[in-house]
Design a protein around this motif. Structure first.
Motif, PDB file in Angstrom:
ATOM      1  N   ARG A 133       0.829  -1.213   0.000  1.00  0.00           N
ATOM      2  CA  ARG A 133       0.000   0.000   0.000  1.00  0.00           C
ATOM      3  C   ARG A 133       0.862   1.260   0.000  1.00  0.00           C
ATOM      4  NH1 ARG A 133      -1.001   3.192   4.138  1.00  0.00           N
ATOM      5  NH2 ARG A 133      -0.407   1.607   5.678  1.00  0.00           N
ATOM      6  N   ILE A 134       1.897   1.276   0.814  1.00  0.00           N
ATOM      7  CA  ILE A 134       2.775   2.450   0.895  1.00  0.00           C
ATOM      8  C   ILE A 134       3.564   2.621  -0.407  1.00  0.00           C
ATOM      9  CG2 ILE A 134       4.767   3.435   2.123  1.00  0.00           C
ATOM     10  CD1 ILE A 134       3.649   2.163   4.681  1.00  0.00           C
ATOM     11  N   ILE A 135       3.945   1.500  -1.013  1.00  0.00           N
ATOM     12  CA  ILE A 135       4.636   1.562  -2.316  1.00  0.00           C
ATOM     13  C   ILE A 135       3.701   2.141  -3.373  1.00  0.00           C
ATOM     14  CG2 ILE A 135       5.703   0.192  -4.160  1.00  0.00           C
ATOM     15  CD1 ILE A 135       6.534  -1.818  -1.917  1.00  0.00           C
ATOM     16  N   ASP A 136       2.445   1.675  -3.389  1.00  0.00           N
ATOM     17  CA  ASP A 136       1.470   2.190  -4.362  1.00  0.00           C
ATOM     18  C   ASP A 136       1.215   3.681  -4.141  1.00  0.00           C
ATOM     19  OD1 ASP A 136       1.160  -0.178  -5.753  1.00  0.00           O
ATOM     20  OD2 ASP A 136      -0.564  -0.848  -4.576  1.00  0.00           O
ATOM     21  N   SER A 153      14.074  -6.452   6.185  1.00  0.00           N
ATOM     22  CA  SER A 153      15.184  -7.359   5.855  1.00  0.00           C
ATOM     23  C   SER A 153      14.739  -8.638   5.156  1.00  0.00           C
ATOM     24  CB  SER A 153      15.970  -7.714   7.128  1.00  0.00           C
ATOM     25  OG  SER A 153      16.693  -6.594   7.577  1.00  0.00           O
ATOM     26  N   LYS A 154      13.483  -9.049   5.392  1.00  0.00           N
ATOM     27  CA  LYS A 154      12.992 -10.272   4.750  1.00  0.00           C
ATOM     28  C   LYS A 154      11.788 -10.016   3.849  1.00  0.00           C
ATOM     29  CE  LYS A 154      13.060 -14.121   7.079  1.00  0.00           C
ATOM     30  NZ  LYS A 154      12.817 -15.156   8.123  1.00  0.00           N
ATOM     31  N   ASP A 155      11.529  -8.745   3.528  1.00  0.00           N
ATOM     32  CA  ASP A 155      10.355  -8.409   2.710  1.00  0.00           C
ATOM     33  C   ASP A 155      10.687  -8.453   1.223  1.00  0.00           C
ATOM     34  OD1 ASP A 155       8.898  -8.081   5.016  1.00  0.00           O
ATOM     35  OD2 ASP A 155       9.168  -5.915   5.098  1.00  0.00           O
ATOM     36  N   TYR A 156      11.142  -9.612   0.766  1.00  0.00           N
ATOM     37  CA  TYR A 156      11.635  -9.752  -0.614  1.00  0.00           C
ATOM     38  C   TYR A 156      10.561  -9.404  -1.651  1.00  0.00           C
ATOM     39  CZ  TYR A 156      14.820 -12.733   2.094  1.00  0.00           C
ATOM     40  OH  TYR A 156      15.670 -13.237   3.041  1.00  0.00           O
ATOM     41  N   GLU A 157       9.354  -9.943  -1.463  1.00  0.00           N
ATOM     42  CA  GLU A 157       8.304  -9.750  -2.467  1.00  0.00           C
ATOM     43  C   GLU A 157       7.931  -8.278  -2.605  1.00  0.00           C
ATOM     44  OE1 GLU A 157       8.145 -11.845   0.040  1.00  0.00           O
ATOM     45  OE2 GLU A 157       7.902 -13.881  -0.749  1.00  0.00           O
ATOM     46  N   ALA A 158       7.810  -7.595  -1.474  1.00  0.00           N
ATOM     47  CA  ALA A 158       7.455  -6.170  -1.513  1.00  0.00           C
ATOM     48  C   ALA A 158       8.560  -5.350  -2.171  1.00  0.00           C
ATOM     49  CB  ALA A 158       7.176  -5.664  -0.094  1.00  0.00           C
ATOM     50  N   ILE A 159       9.812  -5.697  -1.872  1.00  0.00           N
ATOM     51  CA  ILE A 159      10.943  -4.969  -2.472  1.00  0.00           C
ATOM     52  C   ILE A 159      10.964  -5.195  -3.982  1.00  0.00           C
ATOM     53  CG2 ILE A 159      13.461  -4.754  -2.558  1.00  0.00           C
ATOM     54  CD1 ILE A 159      13.439  -5.672   0.419  1.00  0.00           C
ATOM     55  N   ASN A 160      10.763  -6.429  -4.401  1.00  0.00           N
ATOM     56  CA  ASN A 160      10.745  -6.726  -5.844  1.00  0.00           C
ATOM     57  C   ASN A 160       9.586  -6.019  -6.534  1.00  0.00           C
ATOM     58  OD1 ASN A 160      13.038  -8.375  -6.264  1.00  0.00           O
ATOM     59  ND2 ASN A 160      11.998 -10.120  -5.334  1.00  0.00           N
ATOM     60  N   TYR A 161       8.448  -5.926  -5.852  1.00  0.00           N
ATOM     61  CA  TYR A 161       7.297  -5.207  -6.401  1.00  0.00           C
ATOM     62  C   TYR A 161       7.668  -3.736  -6.614  1.00  0.00           C
ATOM     63  CZ  TYR A 161       2.614  -3.136  -6.682  1.00  0.00           C
ATOM     64  OH  TYR A 161       1.501  -2.431  -7.084  1.00  0.00           O
ATOM     65  N   ALA A 162       8.343  -3.135  -5.642  1.00  0.00           N
ATOM     66  CA  ALA A 162       8.769  -1.735  -5.764  1.00  0.00           C
ATOM     67  C   ALA A 162       9.734  -1.566  -6.941  1.00  0.00           C
ATOM     68  CB  ALA A 162       9.423  -1.276  -4.460  1.00  0.00           C
ATOM     69  N   LYS A 163      10.685  -2.502  -7.052  1.00  0.00           N
ATOM     70  CA  LYS A 163      11.661  -2.420  -8.162  1.00  0.00           C
ATOM     71  C   LYS A 163      10.964  -2.462  -9.510  1.00  0.00           C
ATOM     72  CE  LYS A 163      15.627  -4.639  -7.918  1.00  0.00           C
ATOM     73  NZ  LYS A 163      16.625  -5.713  -7.704  1.00  0.00           N
ATOM     74  N   GLY A 473      -4.051  -6.691  -8.508  1.00  0.00           N
ATOM     75  CA  GLY A 473      -4.663  -7.843  -7.858  1.00  0.00           C
ATOM     76  C   GLY A 473      -3.909  -8.255  -6.609  1.00  0.00           C
ATOM     77  N   PHE A 474      -4.189  -9.446  -6.118  1.00  0.00           N
ATOM     78  CA  PHE A 474      -3.572  -9.927  -4.885  1.00  0.00           C
ATOM     79  C   PHE A 474      -2.222 -10.577  -5.150  1.00  0.00           C
ATOM     80  CE2 PHE A 474      -7.955  -9.470  -3.545  1.00  0.00           C
ATOM     81  CZ  PHE A 474      -7.819  -9.008  -2.240  1.00  0.00           C
ATOM     82  N   GLN A 475      -1.311 -10.391  -4.201  1.00  0.00           N
ATOM     83  CA  GLN A 475       0.030 -10.963  -4.321  1.00  0.00           C
ATOM     84  C   GLN A 475       0.461 -11.518  -2.967  1.00  0.00           C
ATOM     85  OE1 GLN A 475       2.973  -8.483  -6.229  1.00  0.00           O
ATOM     86  NE2 GLN A 475       4.645  -9.316  -4.997  1.00  0.00           N
ATOM     87  N   LYS A 476       1.090 -12.682  -2.990  1.00  0.00           N
ATOM     88  CA  LYS A 476       1.601 -13.282  -1.756  1.00  0.00           C
ATOM     89  C   LYS A 476       2.920 -12.623  -1.370  1.00  0.00           C
ATOM     90  CE  LYS A 476      -0.273 -17.970  -1.466  1.00  0.00           C
ATOM     91  NZ  LYS A 476       0.065 -19.413  -1.414  1.00  0.00           N
ATOM     92  N   VAL A 477       3.050 -12.329  -0.074  1.00  0.00           N
ATOM     93  CA  VAL A 477       4.310 -11.784   0.439  1.00  0.00           C
ATOM     94  C   VAL A 477       4.691 -12.541   1.703  1.00  0.00           C
ATOM     95  CG1 VAL A 477       3.912  -9.476  -0.503  1.00  0.00           C
ATOM     96  CG2 VAL A 477       3.134 -10.002   1.810  1.00  0.00           C
TER      97      VAL A 477
END
Length: 673
Positions: A133-136, A153-163, A473-477
């Motif tokens: 949400r904050i990235i969006d 440190s372990k939020d890989y999916e959110a970081i990749n989404y931002a990238k 849509g929905f994404q697993k993190v």
């Protein structure tokens, strides 16, 4: 309610010759030397001197904060943001530590002329970490740089989404790293350094503070004294709240100096939060801050939700920033004005005091929610838990606020002296949120990690995750993080039975001694030797806190009397705490030689059980902290005992009286040797 608590009393044994020699070399009282030796510190004279008086240079030391590559990369990216007049969004974790890091960044970035905004996860629905949400929101505002604090440190999916969306993410965090390589633009985390360092004991706010020092150094700018002092106060809150080890000299000197700066501060926001938290005559020290200011800083992040008009962590940051800078003050006032329904302070036009009073009110709401959950837990224990058999206590409830269940989990752990997990299932959702707490000898983080590895091996997917809504849509993190003693996760409801089996298998591998819970007692003492002078002497080794707790003393053959239960105003059905009186008598003097008011947190049930079975001449042994309490009405300070445990006396009254008779007749305050 019956529990399986098995507390052991361990009376420390010291080499008296060593105590005498070290006391002379260190120029401190023997009782202080005993405290130092009880903590398994390096006992060389030089090392102990550095522990007692840590080097102030540790405050500004940054050389092992993270890898130099990541520090340089992060600093260069922020320098670019300054040059291009970019805006930066800070994603903090919604607790007092994440608030500390966010406040530090906001204050420092304003000084550097960087446009800054900040946000936090809504803990009850989103949990922790870097939020989609904050990235969006950043994307909608054309912001291309997010900095996290106390998370990521372990939020890989959110970081990749931002990238993928063209947003750079700089992670600044102190949590344990995952096994995968973090894809962030830069990762500022002391655990990127392979060898063990003092920096790995920093709080999330501590990492933010040190990183700001690195940034100013990179930009070839001096940190102004007012900013340095302010950051030091704020990082003190984060260090205390996140229970960082006070055996670590870096944390010790930060808190020592931070508290001194807090006592002197003229910052309006800081003065307001202190006013609603502290009695006028109360000592400002680490122990009291942990009981007063810290819960209030935490409360809005636990139950806050701007969508429901409930103050959240953003308001706490805004209050702390008030008086620190013009833009920060404007932002604080804007946030405060946008939130209605404040509990007003007595000063009608003092916005800071009104905000602090509102935060205090949120803390009261948090207490109410916590107490109601605790009542439900009492009923569920009978159905879901076998206290004699279970090596980990797992409770599952419905529609509990996930922001506060950590407090209830902590109480559950204390109650049974076993690791505890509380899961909450929210109506209409497939994923449950969990809070986890452990006892000192068991690293529950590693046990959960092993369970996740076993699950991945068999099912080829992570067990700790959740679904979040994105623009596509929905994404697993991933949703798992924390420390050896406290962590949290999210999990699909279908996977809970599997997790329980995996955890039980891991717990079975532990030795029974891992479940022992021991009170390490510094010394035996007569109540006649306790008073203000002793209390002040003990405070020469302050700060006390995590891993360096205030010393526990032991007194034999005491009388107990009175007994008044108490709890917060919402604990109607079960008042867990008790106030009573402890005294000692001398046969030779034929009178009471000492008497103290006491408080026993969580001891009401045990106290009344012992008292009801008490025979006329029966005496009790007690173990306790020595504390100073300010009376709420007359504001006078008095020494009280914080009793941790009570037992029937192991020796006869006569035997004790022979020892008591050796005390000086003048009953002056004589510290234990």
């Amino acid at each position: 309610m019956e529990t399986t608590k098995q507390e052991k009393w361990n009376l420390s044994i010291f080499d008296q010759d060593k105590i005498k020699a070290l006391s002379e070399e260190l120029k401190i009282k023997p009782m202080l030397t005993k405290i130092l030796l009880s903590k398994n510190l390096d006992t060389s004279t030089d090392a102990l001197k550095k522990f007692i008086t840590p080097d102030p240079k540790l405050i500004t030391d940054t050389h092992q904060l993270s890898t130099q590559t990541d520090i340089q990369t992060a600093c260069k990216r922020i320098e670019t943001a300054i040059r291009k007049k970019e805006k930066i969004i800070i994603n903090g974790d919604p607790d007092a530590d994440g608030i500390s890091g966010t406040t530090i960044y906001s204050a420092a970035f304003e000084y550097l002329g960087i446009a800054t905004d900040f946000d936090f996860p809504i803990r009850a629905t989103e949990g922790h970490g870097l939020q989609i949400r904050i990235i969006d929101n950043a994307i909608r505002e054309n912001v291309t740089l997010i900095i996290t604090t106390d998370c990521g440190s372990k939020d890989y999916e959110a970081i990749n989404y931002a990238k993928q969306k063209g947003v750079d993410v700089i992670i600044t965090d102190h949590h344990v790293l995952g096994k995968e390589k973090n894809p962030a633009f830069a990762l500022i985390n002391p655990f990127t350094i392979q060898e063990k360092t003092l920096f790995q004991g920093l709080s999330g706010g501590g990492v933010a503070f040190k990183f700001i020092l690195c940034l100013f150094n990179y930009l070839k700018k001096d940190v102004p004294q007012h900013l340095h002092d302010f950051m030091l106060i704020i990082v003190t809150f984060g260090t205390i709240s996140d229970r960082m080890s006070l055996l670590n000299p870096m944390n010790r000197i930060i808190i020592k100096e931070g508290i001194e700066k807090l006592k002197e501060t003229k910052k309006e926001g800081l003065k307001a939060i202190m006013k609603v938290s502290f009695d006028r005559n109360q000592d400002i020290n680490a122990r009291n801050l942990s009981r007063t200011v810290v819960p209030r800083l935490n409360a809005p992040g636990r139950i806050g939700n701007p969508e429901q008009g409930i103050l959240d962590s953003k308001t706490v940051v805004s209050l702390l920033l008030t008086g620190q800078g013009k833009k920060n003050e404007e932002k604080a006032n804007e946030l405060i004005e946008n939130m209605g329904g404040f509990k007003k302070a007595s000063q009608k036009n003092n916005k800071s005091l009104n905000t602090a009073a509102s935060i205090d009110n949120i803390n009261e709401k948090r207490k109410f929610i916590t107490s109601k959950i605790e009542e439900e837990i009492d009923k569920l224990i009978k159905i879901q838990v076998d206290p004699q058999k279970d090596k980990i206590i797992i409770i599952q409830g419905k529609d509990w606020n996930s922001g506060v269940i950590g407090i209830d989990t902590d109480r559950l752990k204390e109650r049974f002296l076993k690791p505890a997990i509380i899961l909450t299932e929210l109506s209409g959702q497939d994923y449950l949120k969990a809070s986890v707490r452990s006892i000192p000898n068991i690293n529950i983080y590693k046990i959960l990690e092993k369970a996740e590895e076993k699950f991945k091996e068999k099912y080829k997917e992570p067990i700790f995750c959740m679904e979040v809504k994105t623009e596509k849509g929905f994404q697993k993190v991933s949703a798992f993080g924390g420390h050896s003693q406290a962590c949290g996760f999210s999990i699909h409801k279908n996977h809970i039975p599997i997790l329980k089996k995996l955890l039980n298998k891991e717990m079975e591998k532990l030795d029974e001694k891992d479940f022992s819970y021991t009170y390490n007692i510094i010394d035996k003492i007569s109540l006649a030797h306790i008073g203000p002078k002793l209390y002040e002497n003990l405070n020469e080794l302050a700060p006390y806190g995590q891993n360096f707790e205030f010393p526990i003393y032991y007194s034999q053959s005491c009388n107990i009397s009175g007994g008044k239960v108490f709890g917060n105003r919402y604990q109607d059905s079960k008042k867990p705490h008790v106030r009573f009186v402890v005294s000692q008598k001398s046969r030779r003097l034929k009178k009471t030689i000492a008497e103290f008011k006491t408080v026993g947190f969580g001891l009401s049930e045990k106290f009344f059980n012992l008292k009801s079975a008490q025979s006329p001449n029966e005496r009790f042994d007690v173990i306790f902290f020595i504390e100073k309490e300010t009376h709420p009405r007359n504001k006078q300070s008095q020494i009280i005992l914080n009793v941790l445990d009570i037992r029937k006396s192991g020796k006869t009254v006569d035997s004790f009286n022979r020892q008591t008779d050796e005390i000086d007749d003048d009953l002056s305050e004589v510290p234990p040797s």
